[in-house]
Scaffold this motif. Structure first.
Motif, PDB file in Angstrom:
ATOM      1  N   ASP A   1      -1.670   0.447   9.671  1.00  0.00           N
ATOM      2  CA  ASP A   1      -1.071  -0.732  10.296  1.00  0.00           C
ATOM      3  C   ASP A   1      -0.943  -1.896   9.315  1.00  0.00           C
ATOM      4  O   ASP A   1      -0.767  -3.042   9.719  1.00  0.00           O
ATOM      5  CB  ASP A   1      -1.858  -1.150  11.544  1.00  0.00           C
TER       6      ASP A   1
ATOM      7  N   GLU B   1       5.183   4.978   7.656  1.00  0.00           N
ATOM      8  CA  GLU B   1       4.106   3.999   7.463  1.00  0.00           C
ATOM      9  C   GLU B   1       3.371   4.265   6.154  1.00  0.00           C
ATOM     10  O   GLU B   1       3.054   3.344   5.398  1.00  0.00           O
ATOM     11  CB  GLU B   1       3.117   4.044   8.638  1.00  0.00           C
TER      12      GLU B   1
ATOM     13  N   ASN C   1       3.073   1.816   2.785  1.00  0.00           N
ATOM     14  CA  ASN C   1       1.764   1.367   2.316  1.00  0.00           C
ATOM     15  C   ASN C   1       1.495   1.781   0.880  1.00  0.00           C
ATOM     16  O   ASN C   1       1.037   0.969   0.069  1.00  0.00           O
ATOM     17  CB  ASN C   1       0.667   1.902   3.241  1.00  0.00           C
TER      18      ASN C   1
END
Length: 321
Positions: free
Chosen positions: A277, A126, A130
């Motif tokens: 997220d 993740e 990002n």
């Protein structure tokens, strides 16, 4: 009558001093409690990272929607760069892999450090997505040099150097980005004491009430992992990659657990923020909306516990013991 008054005055003075001492003690206790709370928050995020690391060890490689491997290694990152045909980054990687000549060796060994995407690793997929999305493809493919001499060597067309000259039968189409470390303004605030990765000692963000925002994990510049060969890479002025290149790229970019926690922390976000997220704030008042498209050139994930801070390793041993 004067003597009793003097005694009363003395009693009042002693009482005031006693209350002042009590207040100092209470303030010190309050500060200690605040520090304990911050330590507990840091421990929580250490555990979270270890859980993510455990998933890395236990999970099998899967495929994402774009057909890309879920776990990126450094070799996979290089392969992705090589797919960017006619780019300077792809040409650089190709030259390094195909028995470079003495001219190439002297050029790159002396001054060129490498491609941005290959100079650091991260713990989770993740985070890789990002940070890569935030920088964008052009920056991820940028060539990093220590001094202006390296830039001049890359541009030289007189037969004695330059990417175009060295790569016979290949060419670069369009412009490409080169970053000169000695021209960057380094972070001068020092390092976290005892940290083997030489993380930057940047104060934690604080909300108007003085509290650290809930969900804040760390600054992006401190969440990348540098291999030993890049930790020892210094500019002529003695600065490393973290306080020059990556501080220039990320500045004080903050990382949060969720998008909502990131939005709740807006009062203390100045240089942008990311959430795990997928939330992204580029800067004050600049939000990035819509569905993200995963960058295909990403920072590799570090494998195993090699190079992890001692606190991570010790906590993992305790959890397994």
């Amino acid at each position: 009558m004067a003597q009793p008054n003097q005694q009363k005055h003395l009693n009042f003075k002693n009482e005031i001093l006693r209350h002042e001492d009590n207040l100092k003690f209470l303030y010190s206790q309050a500060n200690h409690i605040d520090e304990c709370i911050l330590d507990l928050q840091e421990m929580f995020w250490l555990i979270w990272f270890l859980v993510s690391l455990g998933r890395y060890h236990s999970a099998k490689v899967t495929k994402t929607e774009d057909g890309d491997g879920f776990f990126h290694t450094e070799e996979e990152t290089v392969q992705k760069i090589l797919q960017k045909e006619n780019s300077a980054a792809a040409l650089f990687c190709w030259l390094k892999a195909h028995n470079p000549t003495q001219t190439l060796t002297s050029l790159f060994t002396k001054d060129v450090v490498g491609i941005v995407a290959t100079l650091a690793g991260v713990v989770t997929d993740e985070l890789s997505k990002n940070l890569s999305d935030f920088l964008g493809l052009d920056t991820m493919l940028a060539i990093v040099c220590k001094t202006k001499e390296g830039i001049e060597a890359l541009e030289r067309y007189d037969g004695y150097g330059g990417l175009h000259v060295l790569a016979i039968g290949k060419e670069i189409k369009g412009r490409f980005t080169v970053i000169c470390l000695e021209e960057l303004r380094p972070f001068v605030g020092g390092f976290v004491a005892g940290d083997p990765q030489k993380k930057l000692a940047i104060p934690k963000p604080k909300l108007p009430n003085g509290d650290c925002p809930p969900g804040f994990i760390d600054y992006a510049v401190n969440m990348i992992h540098l291999d030993s060969k890049y930790l020892s890479c210094l500019t002529p002025s003695g600065y490393g990659l973290r306080e020059t290149l990556f501080y220039s790229l990320f500045s004080r970019l903050q990382i949060y657990r969720t998008r909502q926690e990131m939005l709740d922390a807006l009062p203390c976000i100045n240089d942008g923020a990311l959430s795990l997220d997928g939330g992204m704030i580029k800067g004050c008042g600049v939000f990035v909306l819509g569905n993200r498209k995963a960058a295909d050139v990403r920072f590799p994930k570090i494998s195993g516990k090699s190079g992890l801070p001692d606190s991570y390793i010790e906590l993992k041993k305790q959890s397994e013991g």
